[in-house]
Design a protein around this motif. Structure first.
Motif, PDB file in Angstrom:
ATOM      1  N   LYS A 148       4.995  -5.728 -11.869  1.00  0.00           N
ATOM      2  CA  LYS A 148       3.687  -5.372 -11.315  1.00  0.00           C
ATOM      3  C   LYS A 148       2.607  -5.733 -12.318  1.00  0.00           C
ATOM      4  CE  LYS A 148       3.539  -0.627 -13.102  1.00  0.00           C
ATOM      5  NZ  LYS A 148       2.393  -0.868 -13.982  1.00  0.00           N
ATOM      6  N   LYS A 149       1.404  -5.829 -11.801  1.00  0.00           N
ATOM      7  CA  LYS A 149       0.278  -6.131 -12.685  1.00  0.00           C
ATOM      8  C   LYS A 149      -0.035  -4.925 -13.567  1.00  0.00           C
ATOM      9  CE  LYS A 149      -2.187  -9.820 -10.349  1.00  0.00           C
ATOM     10  NZ  LYS A 149      -3.517 -10.314  -9.913  1.00  0.00           N
TER      11      LYS A 149
ATOM     12  N   SER B  85       5.259  -8.655  -8.055  1.00  0.00           N
ATOM     13  CA  SER B  85       6.046  -9.796  -7.584  1.00  0.00           C
ATOM     14  C   SER B  85       7.533  -9.479  -7.635  1.00  0.00           C
ATOM     15  CB  SER B  85       5.743 -11.044  -8.424  1.00  0.00           C
ATOM     16  OG  SER B  85       6.139 -10.833  -9.767  1.00  0.00           O
TER      17      SER B  85
ATOM     18  N   THR C 213       0.843  -1.194   0.000  1.00  0.00           N
ATOM     19  CA  THR C 213       0.000   0.000   0.000  1.00  0.00           C
ATOM     20  C   THR C 213       0.878   1.243   0.000  1.00  0.00           C
ATOM     21  OG1 THR C 213      -1.683  -1.159   1.294  1.00  0.00           O
ATOM     22  CG2 THR C 213      -1.841   1.238   1.220  1.00  0.00           C
TER      23      THR C 213
ATOM     24  N   GLU D 119      -1.490  -1.140 -12.676  1.00  0.00           N
ATOM     25  CA  GLU D 119      -1.189  -0.688 -11.322  1.00  0.00           C
ATOM     26  C   GLU D 119      -0.221   0.492 -11.383  1.00  0.00           C
ATOM     27  OE1 GLU D 119      -2.578  -1.823  -8.665  1.00  0.00           O
ATOM     28  OE2 GLU D 119      -3.502  -3.697  -9.318  1.00  0.00           O
TER      29      GLU D 119
ATOM     30  N   LYS E 295      -3.858   0.064  -2.924  1.00  0.00           N
ATOM     31  CA  LYS E 295      -3.099  -1.179  -2.889  1.00  0.00           C
ATOM     32  C   LYS E 295      -2.624  -1.544  -4.291  1.00  0.00           C
ATOM     33  CE  LYS E 295      -5.214  -3.210   1.221  1.00  0.00           C
ATOM     34  NZ  LYS E 295      -5.921  -4.382   1.802  1.00  0.00           N
ATOM     35  N   HIS E 296      -1.397  -2.037  -4.377  1.00  0.00           N
ATOM     36  CA  HIS E 296      -0.815  -2.441  -5.654  1.00  0.00           C
ATOM     37  C   HIS E 296      -0.271  -3.854  -5.543  1.00  0.00           C
ATOM     38  CE1 HIS E 296      -1.054   1.718  -7.048  1.00  0.00           C
ATOM     39  NE2 HIS E 296      -0.605   2.068  -5.857  1.00  0.00           N
ATOM     40  N   LYS E 297      -0.418  -4.618  -6.597  1.00  0.00           N
ATOM     41  CA  LYS E 297       0.051  -5.997  -6.600  1.00  0.00           C
ATOM     42  C   LYS E 297       1.186  -6.182  -7.606  1.00  0.00           C
ATOM     43  CE  LYS E 297      -4.314  -8.131  -5.139  1.00  0.00           C
ATOM     44  NZ  LYS E 297      -5.364  -9.128  -5.465  1.00  0.00           N
TER      45      LYS E 297
END
Length: 247
Positions: free
Chosen positions: A34-35, A13, A2, A38, A9-11
């Motif tokens: 990142k996705k 890896s 966050t 985002e 919020k960000h997703k």
């Protein structure tokens, strides 16, 4: 994660494709993704300060990985109990002899099949100095590169490699002989081997004879590698460093 300012919020890896105990941490590749769609704020943060934090965690992890591997967390496949096993190696460098003799019915502590390990190593130091390296806390900590508990007296405790090795001194003859109750943390609970270290002067050098009785059969190779890699090789390095500093 966050982002503090917006609360969004960000997703994404973090991937580490070349993680290995053979690599230096600073050479480890860390990929951040990142996705789609985002925000880039968190991604940029992870590529900079986040990567530094990841490497700090990896440094501790790889140190533990090397220690645990050497001291027997990964066990070799063994020959069936009762089958005779013997290994002879040609002398290499200062190694005079490295052999393993099976003791099928040698039971120490817990009733499990055990073997006896016998090794000899020549060091470029007098026996008195080599004896000190095994009995003085500051010298043990230098070659083991870890805090240690060294109470070099009969009944005194021994703990090394962040608790991976522990034991007790049972006999000490200055410059000549040390006998220990000795175990690796990965061994069956309360099982100890008996380790005898005999020191002999050879002009400007000294020979160390190691006899380790009561090693669990399944830990034979890892125990031998522990003494070879964690003890003997590191003591050679320490002695060479001391010699270089004197010069």
């Amino acid at each position: 994660g966050t982002v503090k300012e917006s609360g969004e919020k960000h997703k994404g890896s973090v991937e580490i494709p070349n993680l290995s105990e053979e690599n230096e941490v600073d050479d480890t590749e860390i990929n951040v993704s990142k996705k789609k769609g985002e925000g880039d704020v968190l991604k940029d943060l992870m590529r900079t300060e986040g990567t530094t934090k990841v490497r700090e965690a990896l440094r501790d992890y790889l140190k533990a990985l090397k220690t645990e591997f050497t001291l027997g967390m990964i066990l070799p496949t063994k020959a069936p109990v009762g089958q005779e096993v013997a290994t002879e190696r040609k002398p290499s460098g200062s190694t005079v002899q490295d052999s393993v003799t099976p003791q099928t019915l040698d039971m120490v502590g817990v009733k499990i099949p055990t073997v006896r390990i016998h090794m000899r190593e020549v060091f470029n130091s007098p026996a008195e100095e080599l004896y000190s390296i095994f009995t003085k806390k500051e010298l043990v900590q230098k070659f083991s590169k870890c805090p240690a508990v060294i109470e070099a007296e009969k009944g005194g405790k021994l703990q090394m490699f962040e608790g991976c090795v522990s034991g007790e001194y049972t006999e000490l003859v200055p410059s000549q002989r040390i006998v220990l109750k000795w175990r690796c943390r990965s061994w069956p609970e309360e099982h100890y081997a008996t380790v005898a270290l005999n020191f002999q002067d050879l002009a400007a050098q000294s020979e160390l004879e190691l006899e380790c009785k009561g090693v669990p059969v399944s830990h034979e190779e890892s125990t031998r590698q522990c003494w070879k890699k964690q003890y003997f090789e590191e003591i050679h390095i320490l002695l060479q460093q001391s010699k270089d500093n004197m010069e």
